[in-house]
Design an enzyme around this catalytic site. Structure first.
Site, mmCIF file in Angstrom:
data_model
loop_
_atom_site.group_PDB
_atom_site.id
_atom_site.type_symbol
_atom_site.label_atom_id
_atom_site.label_comp_id
_atom_site.label_asym_id
_atom_site.label_seq_id
_atom_site.Cartn_x
_atom_site.Cartn_y
_atom_site.Cartn_z
ATOM 1 N N SER A 201 0.732 -1.383 0.061
ATOM 2 C CA SER A 201 -0.036 0.203 0.058
ATOM 3 C C SER A 201 0.909 1.257 0.206
ATOM 4 O O SER A 201 2.067 1.251 0.478
ATOM 5 C CB SER A 201 -0.962 -0.075 1.275
ATOM 6 O OG SER A 201 -1.813 -0.898 1.278
ATOM 7 N N HIS A 270 -7.536 -0.055 6.423
ATOM 8 C CA HIS A 270 -6.887 -1.472 6.507
ATOM 9 C C HIS A 270 -6.835 -1.907 8.205
ATOM 10 O O HIS A 270 -7.344 -2.999 8.389
ATOM 11 C CB HIS A 270 -5.573 -1.637 6.035
ATOM 12 C CG HIS A 270 -5.783 -1.962 4.557
ATOM 13 N ND1 HIS A 270 -6.069 -2.741 3.926
ATOM 14 C CD2 HIS A 270 -5.112 -0.934 3.559
ATOM 15 C CE1 HIS A 270 -5.991 -2.411 2.433
ATOM 16 N NE2 HIS A 270 -5.326 -1.464 2.477
#
Lengths: 332, 332, 332, 332
Positions: A201, A270
């Site tokens: 990410s 997340h």
């Protein structure tokens, strides 16, 4: 209840009329996106936006979403939309799109999207997955079609390297959480050889935060970072590595807004989904955007099936961020 | 019959084994294409090719073909193949493809293909159609997305401007005839406003024929044609116009091979299908290929529903070419 | 090859015309069935039937068949045909059909059919399967909806209790073999708990054979068998049991026609497919038809995945019938 | 809005959880039906029912409904449900069902249903249509498979002879209106020869009303009606005809409840949809149920495309019932 009924504004009745038009639901979704931009203080528009939000959140219940694997056999019209919505790592034409859907070599890519029966042909959110040998540390090789590919049945890690929301008009009506859980389940069933489910990410707010953050003795670091091409100078790279990793770990885990919520939006997403912060990757994204936004750093969020619920609970209830010991070590 | 049975070669039995593989039929179709290239005198390969032809022509009976309108909602994998097979006017990327399928402006393009249930996802032949106000005289404006478009319900003419066979391995197993008849019927039902069904076709063999053709007094003409950019010199254009139109009419209508069959392959295809030669279009295709192959000339073949059968009969039985009086006038 | 081409009769060209009618292929299949009944000596009709057979056998290549699980969600029109084609154990109305497709209790029934893309909506052959604890010995409980059912995941045996060919016009173009192999594979993948794949089959020719078979000392046996309701008299049942089992084992394994082929058609079908004769079941089918045709006996043919090819080879090449030791024991 | 938000009860949040179960929406629909039966004064259950109603009415917006023609090719599971839901004229087995879907003779029957993408395989409401020569006067011949059938292209009238709501749990969330309009449009497009769109409807409340209605001089009439088989006695039939037709016209047009609403529920449904009361049919339904509920009378409600909106408006706004002059004549 009667109170609620009486309060059902005639605006809502009006909005419902649109459902019988073809593409009526898409129209309302886009209308909410426009209202969000325009409202800005106007109480009437803000209320209309609120009514729409309520209506849409009733229709777009997560239980109605259909998880679909998107392949090169999907309608071109759908794929064109998908390519347009890709928000993380831009697609470069149809051959790039085809590769990301799994079309080249041994088929070690996957793409999954949520669709909704009331808005057919429109993806709501999608995730791109690379099947590789181990937890990926850099985005470049993942996007490069020339990288040697492993066979899906030899892969050990599924890397979620791009997650894109498609409908601004559905902001605040969340399905990202459900998407990742269901994709993990789907991949697990198809390929029992997979042991690691993790993201690679971006850290979109890191440099912005660093700019606003002033700490003693950081002037030389800033000076080095402001030089063009610093990432190609081995001495600078070496000098920056440790302090930036430390600052970034601090940024990801400790900086908060509204109390418990971490500052970085991707981290918040997340962590809310039950992932843990697993590893920082130095020079993980050396594209112009990657250097500008996060000094080239990327991060892996790890999804361990048996810890997702506990992690989610710790973060949601107490704001506790679960992180690997290597990340924790950077904080000291 | 027993004689025929005894003659069923074990090769055929072998070939049939492939049907149970996925894509087995496509494999056999491609095998025949390869054999055709390789055979060249080798009697064993030629016989194998013959067996394959028999097998394929039994499977690919025209009654089994499915006419499908191809739109931007077709699978990307199918569209990618279609773009690759386009043989007449090359496609320039996906936006061009999308436009040709009808995706821009008021939707005045159509594309139809034949597919076969035993070879799903593989087009056999397809035709591209433009809906316009009158019989088109030049290909340039048809392919240019900037040309102002009429609405389908205002169009009077359906112009078949590109017909491409996709499977070399099915050569000699013809479905082009059936395709045009069924597309005309389909368009007629959808848009009763259409009055004209015609092609805008290349004349691929004209210049080659002209090169081999020596007639008194044609030397100056040849000289002019050999100059680069002659089509941009008004004086040359004017001088060439009449003699080339006459020669081309002669080439299309009078030049034969194997007795009755006209020499030009595209003309033979449309005459066999029951069309008539309607109009020659001077400077109809000024692309490099158009100038090189047909001195920029194009031709319209006209399909009149109530004359198709009679025209077909006249050509098939007696080699009689039906043509408009304007074309006939060029022969005198 | 040219010889073969010249021999392609114009009849075949005529027959091909039917493919473009809707249901044209079904028409030709039924035409062949009718011709088979009518031909009877007429050489022209017999030849036509032969041409049709060749054409159909080219189209109905086993590689083109689609194995489909048939459930209660299938089109009613398809299910109505299926019920009509059931040849072994008649269906008693739609609730019976629903039960046989797996619709009742824990879903421990399955039905699979072959379909062909050129004749959609028409089953070619289908098999009905019961999932049970052990190799079934009697048909009554299998057909009785009141029998307690095991859960599919607790079942150990898949019993193929009815196999029906649907298209008389495809006689001699065999797919039964392929059907059983593919169904075994399908069930194996879905339910790894299954250990036994076997039929519970009728012995349709046993009593007919017995009637024509005269052996010393069999008169009392015949007398007992001719009494109505003998199967409800324990003494008679006991007296008949051993001699009939012996005669039946002899009939199934030893009686041949055309040299190697066993006389019983169902036995021939399963032996050709690679099954072995596993067990005779005394009073396995006490319906009127079962008593009349096979003195109530039924037989299990066992499909062992790793022996199918060898068994098939033994029978096809040498006429050797593979049977269990218990069956062999009956022959002495 | 904030007030509304605060009022969103946690019950609703709970109810939404069911959407992610398979058949979750069907579960909630049935739950509401059960609550409706059980609630009966219990305020907590009544509130829960109200919350469900709100949730369901947001999901089952009429714009989301899919109109589907139901044929014999529909899944057997769907047809079985349909037959179970038929509320007006009971189906007698699968052959009757097949006939009603259009499967016999020249295909002059139609059946249309609304389905919803969130509850696939479950009809919401369906209508059965007979295509005939003129406005039907009796139900018997319509349901009798032996009645000679006209070809669809020769029919002049489409008779809606049965309309059934399938989901008690969606009571009060109306789609009947939309159904009839869309079916009329569909039939109009398919068969331009149709001139008349009308129902042949029961009058379910007539006899109940008559029982409670006491007027001078009606005693002999009641006496005749109470005799078994009165409809087979010509003298009685003649004597009853006129007075009953008058009473029935009065009942349908004049008797109201809650102010403007007509008393008969079927009349209310069609008047709300914009139909007009067209004709009373003496001995239109001589089944036991027809005689018991409406003295054998049936009524046609006529849908004239260009008057639907005005009729609807007159009834909805002012309670004005539009009726033909022949019906009006009965009131005097």
């Amino acid at each position: 209840r009667e109170l609620r009924d009486a309060l059902e504004p005639s605006r809502v009745k009006l909005l419902r009329q649109f459902t019988s038009l073809s593409d009526g639901v898409k129209f309302l979704v886009d209308l909410r996106a426009d209202l969000h931009d325009l409202a800005n203080g106007d109480p009437i528009l803000r209320d209309l936006e609120g009514d729409l939000r309520e209506l849409l959140s009733s229709w777009f219940d997560v239980g109605f979403l259909e998880l679909r694997r998107i392949t090169w056999d999907a309608p071109a019209a759908l794929l064109e939309k998908l390519a347009g919505y890709e928000a993380v790592h831009e697609m470069r034409g149809w051959q790039d799109l085809k590769a990301r859907l799994g079309g080249f070599g041994p088929g070690n890519r996957r793409c999954f999207a949520f669709l909704h029966p009331l808005m057919p042909g429109e993806p709501l959110i999608f995730v791109e997955v690379a099947l590789v040998r181990e937890m990926a540390a850099a985005i470049g090789p993942l996007l490069d079609r020339a990288t040697p590919a492993v066979k899906p049945e030899d892969a050990e890690a599924a890397i979620f390297y791009s997650i894109s929301n498609c409908q601004r008009g559905l902001a605040g009506i969340s399905f990202g959480n459900a998407l990742i859980k269901r994709v993990v389940a789907e991949l697990n069933a198809e390929l029992p050889n997979l042991r690691i489910f993790a993201t690679l990410s971006p850290i979109p707010g890191f440099m912005r935060w660093l700019d606003g953050h002033t700490a003693e003795g950081e002037a030389p670091l800033r000076a080095m970072l402001s030089r063009r091409g610093w990432n190609r100078d081995p001495a600078v790279v070496e000098a920056l590595r440790e302090p930036l990793m430390r600052l970034c770990a601090h940024y990801l885990l400790e900086e908060r807004r509204n109390g418990d919520r971490v500052l970085d939006p991707v981290a918040h997403f997340h962590l809310s989904n039950g992932a843990r912060v697993e590893r920082l990757n130095w020079l993980g994204d050396i594209s112009a955007k990657g250097l500008r936004e996060s000094a080239g750093l990327m991060v892996n969020y790890l999804y361990k099936l048996d810890q997702i619920d506990a992690n989610h609970e710790a973060y949601a209830a107490e704001g506790r961020v679960i992180a690997s010991s290597s990340i924790r070590g950077l904080l000291r």
